[in-house]
Design a protein around this motif. Structure first.
Motif, PDB file in Angstrom:
ATOM      1  N   GLN A 139     -28.908   1.574  50.379  1.00  0.00           N
ATOM      2  CA  GLN A 139     -30.291   1.229  50.653  1.00  0.00           C
ATOM      3  C   GLN A 139     -30.697  -0.045  49.918  1.00  0.00           C
ATOM      4  N   VAL A 140     -30.229  -0.188  48.707  1.00  0.00           N
ATOM      5  CA  VAL A 140     -30.609  -1.344  47.897  1.00  0.00           C
ATOM      6  C   VAL A 140     -29.543  -1.549  46.826  1.00  0.00           C
ATOM      7  N   ASP A 141     -29.414  -2.776  46.396  1.00  0.00           N
ATOM      8  CA  ASP A 141     -28.458  -3.132  45.352  1.00  0.00           C
ATOM      9  C   ASP A 141     -29.231  -3.841  44.254  1.00  0.00           C
ATOM     10  N   ALA A 142     -29.318  -3.221  43.077  1.00  0.00           N
ATOM     11  CA  ALA A 142     -30.048  -3.807  41.960  1.00  0.00           C
ATOM     12  C   ALA A 142     -29.055  -4.382  40.960  1.00  0.00           C
ATOM     13  N   PRO A 143     -28.821  -5.712  41.000  1.00  0.00           N
ATOM     14  CA  PRO A 143     -27.873  -6.320  40.063  1.00  0.00           C
ATOM     15  C   PRO A 143     -28.435  -6.358  38.650  1.00  0.00           C
ATOM     16  N   ILE A 144     -27.555  -6.169  37.666  1.00  0.00           N
ATOM     17  CA  ILE A 144     -27.942  -6.104  36.258  1.00  0.00           C
ATOM     18  C   ILE A 144     -27.212  -7.202  35.495  1.00  0.00           C
ATOM     19  N   ALA A 145     -27.941  -7.942  34.671  1.00  0.00           N
ATOM     20  CA  ALA A 145     -27.309  -8.937  33.810  1.00  0.00           C
ATOM     21  C   ALA A 145     -26.609  -8.230  32.651  1.00  0.00           C
ATOM     22  N   ALA A 197     -34.119  -1.234  36.406  1.00  0.00           N
ATOM     23  CA  ALA A 197     -33.553  -1.353  37.757  1.00  0.00           C
ATOM     24  C   ALA A 197     -33.882  -0.124  38.585  1.00  0.00           C
ATOM     25  N   CYS A 198     -33.862   1.041  37.958  1.00  0.00           N
ATOM     26  CA  CYS A 198     -34.206   2.274  38.662  1.00  0.00           C
ATOM     27  C   CYS A 198     -35.658   2.216  39.139  1.00  0.00           C
ATOM     28  N   ALA A 199     -36.562   1.747  38.279  1.00  0.00           N
ATOM     29  CA  ALA A 199     -37.970   1.651  38.654  1.00  0.00           C
ATOM     30  C   ALA A 199     -38.157   0.696  39.831  1.00  0.00           C
ATOM     31  N   GLN A 200     -37.477  -0.454  39.747  1.00  0.00           N
ATOM     32  CA  GLN A 200     -37.565  -1.445  40.828  1.00  0.00           C
ATOM     33  C   GLN A 200     -37.051  -0.854  42.140  1.00  0.00           C
ATOM     34  N   LEU A 201     -35.958  -0.147  42.054  1.00  0.00           N
ATOM     35  CA  LEU A 201     -35.326   0.419  43.243  1.00  0.00           C
ATOM     36  C   LEU A 201     -36.197   1.512  43.867  1.00  0.00           C
ATOM     37  N   LEU A 202     -36.714   2.410  43.038  1.00  0.00           N
ATOM     38  CA  LEU A 202     -37.512   3.519  43.565  1.00  0.00           C
ATOM     39  C   LEU A 202     -38.847   3.039  44.125  1.00  0.00           C
ATOM     40  N   ASP A 203     -39.399   1.987  43.537  1.00  0.00           N
ATOM     41  CA  ASP A 203     -40.657   1.442  44.049  1.00  0.00           C
ATOM     42  C   ASP A 203     -40.478   0.868  45.455  1.00  0.00           C
ATOM     43  N   ALA A 204     -39.310   0.297  45.702  1.00  0.00           N
ATOM     44  CA  ALA A 204     -39.069  -0.365  46.992  1.00  0.00           C
ATOM     45  C   ALA A 204     -38.469   0.575  48.031  1.00  0.00           C
ATOM     46  N   HIS A 205     -37.766   1.623  47.593  1.00  0.00           N
ATOM     47  CA  HIS A 205     -37.055   2.495  48.531  1.00  0.00           C
ATOM     48  C   HIS A 205     -37.238   3.946  48.093  1.00  0.00           C
ATOM     49  N   HIS A 206     -38.228   4.600  48.663  1.00  0.00           N
ATOM     50  CA  HIS A 206     -38.574   5.954  48.246  1.00  0.00           C
ATOM     51  C   HIS A 206     -37.579   6.993  48.737  1.00  0.00           C
ATOM     52  N   ASP A 207     -36.760   6.631  49.718  1.00  0.00           N
ATOM     53  CA  ASP A 207     -35.884   7.646  50.323  1.00  0.00           C
ATOM     54  C   ASP A 207     -34.460   7.641  49.771  1.00  0.00           C
ATOM     55  N   VAL A 208     -34.206   6.863  48.739  1.00  0.00           N
ATOM     56  CA  VAL A 208     -32.878   6.877  48.115  1.00  0.00           C
ATOM     57  C   VAL A 208     -32.593   8.281  47.590  1.00  0.00           C
ATOM     58  N   ASP A 209     -31.383   8.799  47.882  1.00  0.00           N
ATOM     59  CA  ASP A 209     -31.069  10.158  47.415  1.00  0.00           C
ATOM     60  C   ASP A 209     -30.020  10.201  46.309  1.00  0.00           C
ATOM     61  N   VAL A 210     -29.401   9.062  46.015  1.00  0.00           N
ATOM     62  CA  VAL A 210     -28.442   9.006  44.917  1.00  0.00           C
ATOM     63  C   VAL A 210     -28.371   7.581  44.375  1.00  0.00           C
ATOM     64  N   LEU A 211     -28.317   7.466  43.060  1.00  0.00           N
ATOM     65  CA  LEU A 211     -28.127   6.181  42.399  1.00  0.00           C
ATOM     66  C   LEU A 211     -26.711   6.152  41.832  1.00  0.00           C
ATOM     67  N   VAL A 212     -25.939   5.162  42.230  1.00  0.00           N
ATOM     68  CA  VAL A 212     -24.592   4.991  41.700  1.00  0.00           C
ATOM     69  C   VAL A 212     -24.637   3.807  40.744  1.00  0.00           C
ATOM     70  N   CYS A 213     -24.267   4.042  39.494  1.00  0.00           N
ATOM     71  CA  CYS A 213     -24.386   3.021  38.445  1.00  0.00           C
ATOM     72  C   CYS A 213     -23.005   2.580  37.972  1.00  0.00           C
ATOM     73  N   ALA A 266     -31.387   5.104  34.073  1.00  0.00           N
ATOM     74  CA  ALA A 266     -31.946   5.521  35.363  1.00  0.00           C
ATOM     75  C   ALA A 266     -32.486   6.947  35.294  1.00  0.00           C
ATOM     76  N   LEU A 267     -31.774   7.814  34.616  1.00  0.00           N
ATOM     77  CA  LEU A 267     -32.233   9.204  34.472  1.00  0.00           C
ATOM     78  C   LEU A 267     -33.540   9.269  33.685  1.00  0.00           C
ATOM     79  N   MET A 268     -33.673   8.436  32.679  1.00  0.00           N
ATOM     80  CA  MET A 268     -34.916   8.426  31.903  1.00  0.00           C
ATOM     81  C   MET A 268     -36.102   8.040  32.779  1.00  0.00           C
ATOM     82  N   GLU A 269     -35.903   7.034  33.647  1.00  0.00           N
ATOM     83  CA  GLU A 269     -36.985   6.610  34.538  1.00  0.00           C
ATOM     84  C   GLU A 269     -37.306   7.697  35.557  1.00  0.00           C
ATOM     85  N   ALA A 270     -36.283   8.337  36.104  1.00  0.00           N
ATOM     86  CA  ALA A 270     -36.515   9.412  37.066  1.00  0.00           C
ATOM     87  C   ALA A 270     -37.288  10.557  36.428  1.00  0.00           C
TER      88      ALA A 270
END
Length: 337
Positions: free
Chosen positions: A218-224, A235-251, A260-264
């Motif tokens: 759904q989205v790719d959040a690049p990290i420096a 990155a998790c916050a940015q991703l969830l704000d833009a794509h509410h239907d994401v069902d898994v985050l692969v880090c 990401a878990l802390m933000e969730a």
């Protein structure tokens, strides 16, 4: 009465050590430079005498006599990345147990910097070199081949290493994670990923395998770099704000997954029923985290041990039976997804 004047006699010498230990200077020299040829009791005497006298052995003189520096140069891109710490520690412990000392250098992720650093290290005449990864400049490869120094590359896989290799396939890791997503029924993955070469290899393996399943992230959040927990959370916050239907985050690392878990959790999102989170590395905190992080385990300690053993075998003049060792990896399902 005038105070007693201290007379400085200069630095303690090898002869001073021999006199305190009650043995000949030649035996002291042999105990320092070739301890495996001397009785343990004699080596202990020499160490005690060195401690008593404050003698500092001349490592350079010893290396000239034995043609050995007893130094192993270890080159890593980062030391603030927990991924490398366990491997470095085990390398050091294994080498130290056999009378070698580790010289650690940090080069970042630029091949030019790595080449310059290794050229400088070679002036110290190390007995062996450990490099991180398999992608090096042609200049570095040329220098190493001319130096004829045993080399072990770690953290990657290729059929054509410079010399010896202990690692695993990052592309296969990505493919295995894609298979895991399919097994769990996830259809709308989001990626939180750093842009270092090995992470990008895992990412490509993941994307190729997902494409074969007809799935696009759904989205790719690049990290420096470096992969900090805070960056994973952002990155998790940015991703969830833009794509509410994401069902898994692969880090690309457990550290990013933890962020990401802390933000969730801060958003009250049910993990893993509403959103799953997958990491990489199985770092020490992954199993103890709440929820425990599903991840890919790489035996980092064993990697360091095997790399050290390959070097030690070569330095003893023994044949290295397996110059290429595929360490493999393991998918570790836990509570996060």
């Amino acid at each position: 009465m005038k105070p007693t004047k201290l007379v400085r006699k200069g630095a303690p010498t090898l002869e001073d050590v021999a006199r305190v230990a009650g043995i000949s200077p030649m035996t002291v020299s042999r105990a320092l430079n070739s301890p495996q040829q001397v009785r343990l009791a004699t080596v202990a005497k020499v160490k005690a005498a060195i401690s008593a006298t404050g003698y500092i052995p001349n490592a350079q003189a010893g290396s000239l006599a034995s043609n050995r520096s007893r130094l192993i140069a270890v080159v890593v891109p980062q030391i603030n990345n927990n991924m490398f710490v366990d491997t470095i520690q085990t390398l050091n412990d294994t080498l130290s147990a056999h009378g070698y000392h580790m010289l650690l250098c940090v080069t970042g992720y630029e091949t030019e910097t790595e080449a310059e650093t290794v050229a400088t290290l070679l002036s110290r005449r190390p007995d062996g070199i450990v490099l991180t990864g398999i992608h090096h400049s042609s200049q570095l490869k040329k220098v190493l081949l001319q130096a004829e120094v045993p080399v072990v590359e770690i953290w990657d896989m290729t059929p054509t290493p410079i010399d010896m290799l202990v690692g695993f396939s990052h592309e296969k890791v990505g493919a295995r994670v894609a298979a895991y997503l399919a097994e769990r029924g996830y259809q709308r993955p989001g990626l939180i990923w750093t842009d270092d070469r090995r992470a990008l290899q895992r990412k490509q393996g993941l994307l190729d395998a997902l494409a074969a399943q007809g799935i696009s992230p759904q989205v790719d959040a690049p990290i420096a770099l470096p992969a900090l927990m805070q960056r994973g959370r952002e990155a998790c916050a940015q991703l969830l704000d833009a794509h509410h239907d994401v069902d898994v985050l692969v880090c690309s690392s457990d550290t990013l997954a933890q962020g990401a878990l802390m933000e969730a959790q801060a958003r009250g999102i049910d993990v893993p029923n509403r959103l799953a989170v997958i990491g990489f590395g199985d770092l020490d905190f992954a199993a103890a985290n709440f929820p425990a992080i599903s991840t890919v385990r790489v035996d980092r300690h064993h990697m360091g041990q095997l790399a050290a053993e390959q070097l030690l075998n070569r330095l003893r003049g023994n044949a290295v039976e397996h110059p290429i060792i595929d360490l493999g990896f393991e998918m570790v399902p836990r509570d996060s997804g």
